[in-house]
Scaffold this active site. Sequence first.
Site, mmCIF file in Angstrom:
data_model
loop_
_atom_site.group_PDB
_atom_site.id
_atom_site.type_symbol
_atom_site.label_atom_id
_atom_site.label_comp_id
_atom_site.label_asym_id
_atom_site.label_seq_id
_atom_site.Cartn_x
_atom_site.Cartn_y
_atom_site.Cartn_z
ATOM 1 N N GLN A 126 30.993 103.877 81.126
ATOM 2 C CA GLN A 126 31.533 104.276 82.430
ATOM 3 C C GLN A 126 30.626 103.782 83.557
ATOM 4 O O GLN A 126 29.516 104.282 83.730
ATOM 5 C CB GLN A 126 31.630 105.816 82.502
ATOM 6 C CG GLN A 126 32.130 106.332 83.835
ATOM 7 C CD GLN A 126 31.982 107.838 83.974
ATOM 8 O OE1 GLN A 126 31.314 108.485 83.148
ATOM 9 N NE2 GLN A 126 32.570 108.408 84.996
ATOM 10 N N GLY A 127 31.098 102.812 84.326
ATOM 11 C CA GLY A 127 30.280 102.245 85.402
ATOM 12 C C GLY A 127 30.724 102.735 86.773
ATOM 13 O O GLY A 127 31.353 101.992 87.520
ATOM 14 N N SER A 129 28.434 105.283 88.817
ATOM 15 C CA SER A 129 27.265 105.544 89.664
ATOM 16 C C SER A 129 26.497 104.271 89.982
ATOM 17 O O SER A 129 26.443 103.339 89.176
ATOM 18 C CB SER A 129 26.315 106.525 88.964
ATOM 19 O OG SER A 129 27.007 107.695 88.610
ATOM 20 N N GLU A 243 37.016 114.990 83.303
ATOM 21 C CA GLU A 243 35.639 115.154 82.820
ATOM 22 C C GLU A 243 35.188 116.602 83.037
ATOM 23 O O GLU A 243 34.598 117.227 82.175
ATOM 24 C CB GLU A 243 34.715 114.182 83.549
ATOM 25 C CG GLU A 243 33.311 114.127 82.972
ATOM 26 C CD GLU A 243 32.444 113.036 83.613
ATOM 27 O OE1 GLU A 243 32.859 112.454 84.631
ATOM 28 O OE2 GLU A 243 31.346 112.796 83.079
ATOM 29 N N SER A 373 26.857 116.911 90.172
ATOM 30 C CA SER A 373 25.768 117.894 90.104
ATOM 31 C C SER A 373 26.253 119.311 90.469
ATOM 32 O O SER A 373 27.278 119.475 91.130
ATOM 33 C CB SER A 373 24.626 117.489 91.049
ATOM 34 O OG SER A 373 24.971 117.838 92.379
ATOM 35 N N ASN A 374 25.496 120.308 90.011
ATOM 36 C CA ASN A 374 25.928 121.691 90.242
ATOM 37 C C ASN A 374 25.920 122.052 91.725
ATOM 38 O O ASN A 374 26.703 122.890 92.165
ATOM 39 C CB ASN A 374 25.048 122.651 89.429
ATOM 40 C CG ASN A 374 25.435 122.635 87.961
ATOM 41 O OD1 ASN A 374 26.105 121.702 87.501
ATOM 42 N ND2 ASN A 374 25.046 123.654 87.227
ATOM 43 N N GLU A 375 25.037 121.397 92.504
ATOM 44 C CA GLU A 375 25.042 121.669 93.947
ATOM 45 C C GLU A 375 26.390 121.227 94.527
ATOM 46 O O GLU A 375 26.995 121.932 95.343
ATOM 47 C CB GLU A 375 23.903 120.917 94.655
ATOM 48 C CG GLU A 375 22.505 121.468 94.383
ATOM 49 C CD GLU A 375 21.965 121.083 93.010
ATOM 50 O OE1 GLU A 375 22.475 120.123 92.393
ATOM 51 O OE2 GLU A 375 21.023 121.750 92.528
HETATM 52 C C1 LIG Z 1 22.085 111.859 81.566
HETATM 53 C C2 LIG Z 1 22.981 111.234 82.585
HETATM 54 C C3 LIG Z 1 24.079 110.476 82.161
HETATM 55 C C4 LIG Z 1 24.898 109.848 83.103
HETATM 56 N N1 LIG Z 1 25.903 109.026 82.671
HETATM 57 C C5 LIG Z 1 26.632 108.332 83.590
HETATM 58 C C6 LIG Z 1 27.582 107.354 83.163
HETATM 59 O O1 LIG Z 1 27.786 107.119 81.977
HETATM 60 N N2 LIG Z 1 28.260 106.680 84.107
HETATM 61 C C7 LIG Z 1 28.088 106.896 85.445
HETATM 62 O O2 LIG Z 1 28.764 106.260 86.242
HETATM 63 N N3 LIG Z 1 27.159 107.801 85.881
HETATM 64 C C8 LIG Z 1 26.438 108.513 84.984
HETATM 65 N N4 LIG Z 1 25.486 109.412 85.411
HETATM 66 C C9 LIG Z 1 25.219 109.549 86.845
HETATM 67 C C10 LIG Z 1 25.633 110.885 87.424
HETATM 68 O O3 LIG Z 1 27.010 110.958 87.618
HETATM 69 C C11 LIG Z 1 24.839 111.037 88.743
HETATM 70 O O4 LIG Z 1 23.477 111.171 88.382
HETATM 71 C C12 LIG Z 1 25.257 112.242 89.530
HETATM 72 O O5 LIG Z 1 26.551 112.062 90.070
HETATM 73 C C13 LIG Z 1 24.262 112.508 90.707
HETATM 74 O O6 LIG Z 1 24.072 111.369 91.458
HETATM 75 P P1 LIG Z 1 22.590 110.819 91.767
HETATM 76 O O7 LIG Z 1 21.853 110.718 90.482
HETATM 77 O O8 LIG Z 1 22.732 109.584 92.578
HETATM 78 O O9 LIG Z 1 21.886 111.941 92.623
HETATM 79 P P2 LIG Z 1 22.052 112.204 94.179
HETATM 80 O O10 LIG Z 1 23.488 112.144 94.547
HETATM 81 O O11 LIG Z 1 21.110 111.335 94.917
HETATM 82 O O12 LIG Z 1 21.570 113.701 94.272
HETATM 83 C C14 LIG Z 1 20.191 114.077 94.212
HETATM 84 C C15 LIG Z 1 20.100 115.573 94.412
HETATM 85 O O13 LIG Z 1 20.599 115.918 95.705
HETATM 86 C C16 LIG Z 1 21.679 116.857 95.590
HETATM 87 N N5 LIG Z 1 22.722 116.527 96.566
HETATM 88 C C17 LIG Z 1 23.241 115.303 96.827
HETATM 89 N N6 LIG Z 1 24.202 115.411 97.769
HETATM 90 C C18 LIG Z 1 24.282 116.720 98.103
HETATM 91 C C19 LIG Z 1 25.085 117.462 99.021
HETATM 92 N N7 LIG Z 1 26.003 116.864 99.768
HETATM 93 N N8 LIG Z 1 24.898 118.803 99.094
HETATM 94 C C20 LIG Z 1 23.970 119.416 98.330
HETATM 95 N N9 LIG Z 1 23.170 118.775 97.444
HETATM 96 C C21 LIG Z 1 23.318 117.438 97.338
HETATM 97 C C22 LIG Z 1 22.227 116.682 94.175
HETATM 98 O O14 LIG Z 1 22.826 117.857 93.720
HETATM 99 C C23 LIG Z 1 20.957 116.362 93.404
HETATM 100 O O15 LIG Z 1 20.271 117.548 93.071
HETATM 101 C C24 LIG Z 1 24.646 110.055 84.485
HETATM 102 C C25 LIG Z 1 23.563 110.829 84.899
HETATM 103 C C26 LIG Z 1 22.741 111.407 83.972
HETATM 104 C C27 LIG Z 1 21.562 112.198 84.475
#
Ligand SMILES: Cc1cc2nc3c(=O)[nH]c(=O)nc-3n(C[C@H](O)[C@H](O)[C@H](O)COP(=O)(O)OP(=O)(O)OC[C@H]3O[C@@H](n4cnc5c(N)ncnc54)[C@H](O)[C@@H]3O)c2cc1C
Length: 388
Positions: A126-127, A129, A243, A373-375
Amino acid sequence: MKLQIDPKYDAFREEVRAWLKEALPADMAARTLQCYHTTIEDRRAWSKILAAKGWAGPAWPKQYGGPGWDEWQVMIFEEECYLAGTPMVDEAGFKLCAPVIWTFGTDEQKQRWLPPLLAGDQYWGQGFSEPNAGSDLASLSTRAVRDGDEYVINGTKIWTTDVHYADLIFCLVKTDPEAKQRGISFVIVDAKAPGVTIRPIIDIGEGHSLNEVFLDNVRIPADWLIGEENKGWGYGKLLLDNERAYSAEIPRNKRTLARLKKLAHETGMIEDEGFALRVAEAEADLSALEFMTLRAMAEKAGGTNFPVGSILKIRGSELLQKLGGLQVEALGPYGAVVYPHGATNDMPPGPAIGHGVLADFMYRRAVTIYGGSNEIQRTIIAKSYLEL
Ligand SMILES: Cc1cc2nc3c(=O)[nH]c(=O)nc-3n(C[C@H](O)[C@H](O)[C@H](O)COP(=O)(O)OP(=O)(O)OC[C@H]3O[C@@H](n4cnc5c(N)ncnc54)[C@H](O)[C@@H]3O)c2cc1C
């Protein structure tokens, strides 16, 4: 409203359980129950066994080769699989991308991609992020530019789970850089095509499931676009809703609770009254989560859609982390030792059942992040249900 599974499904559960006993190789189950990332060999072998039985796509409609089960049967099947210790299959392909293909794809696309997936012959990643687009996914910047009968794709994807095993990657890309959500399209990329570079990200438990994917002038046929150009955000949203619908992780939570109890009995920690009480509390949380899931399913079956996905995601992920923490505690001093993912020999002493516990506990810090994320889920609850 019924908050329990109808007894008419008891016979089905028995059938699944009996089949698993016969079909699931004991060594495969033992490896899975140790909680390391499942090896690709086990996944492929198990996918083939499921395919031969006709149970590879439990939630797939009959017309695409599914067994035609209702969602209660799917839930029972998954629970029994987890408890028995079946390896994970290609979840990105089976649960996320396939429904998008059969809902929005052409007949030719369905024919091209669904049968090999079901047969266990193709693996998907899944591409979505990107380094600067996770929670705010709509700000993704991977570009796809039409060039005759092809699209040319440039950009970077990250956290792409298991894509190092993948034959195909479903991606969200920008086809109109001026628009935000309205400029996004849903495309399929050949993971082995020239210009695709996959670089591993090693996780905190020393496991390799995550990757970066660099797309450098990667060409795909124009008919590898799903649905209409610039409509991909809607398709991606359907996928992400699906999902989240699985995100209570009841089967995984049940398996983790079962292992916790076994572990606590083996190490004697269950004799500690305070500890036993916390295990009982976690079990009560799991029952509550299960009732909430059954309620959501019953409401959905009755036509009133109880929008509970975000609540289930928060509760399910937090419970998984709580159970993981209790397992580490139950291991006593051995809980402080990392037995890295994939390690088989030279294990430090300690109960065998606990060898993968710490690596899994560390990896599962991510459950409150992936799948949204849970937030972000809390914001959805505040906006949608509480109208804040
Ligand atoms: C183990 C793992 C497997 C994954 N597998 C895939 C995959 O197969 N394919 C894929 O496409 N993606 C995948 N992901 C990516 C995942 O979907 C993202 O990590 C997730 O959506 C969070 O995005 P980010 O990492 O860019 O964090 P960010 O969006 O940068 O967030 C960082 C922190 O800030 C908080 N935050 C951000 N925006 C807000 C807001 N508006 N209000 C409050 N808090 C906020 C978040 O909750 C988090 O705590 C995976 C991630 C992990 C950790």
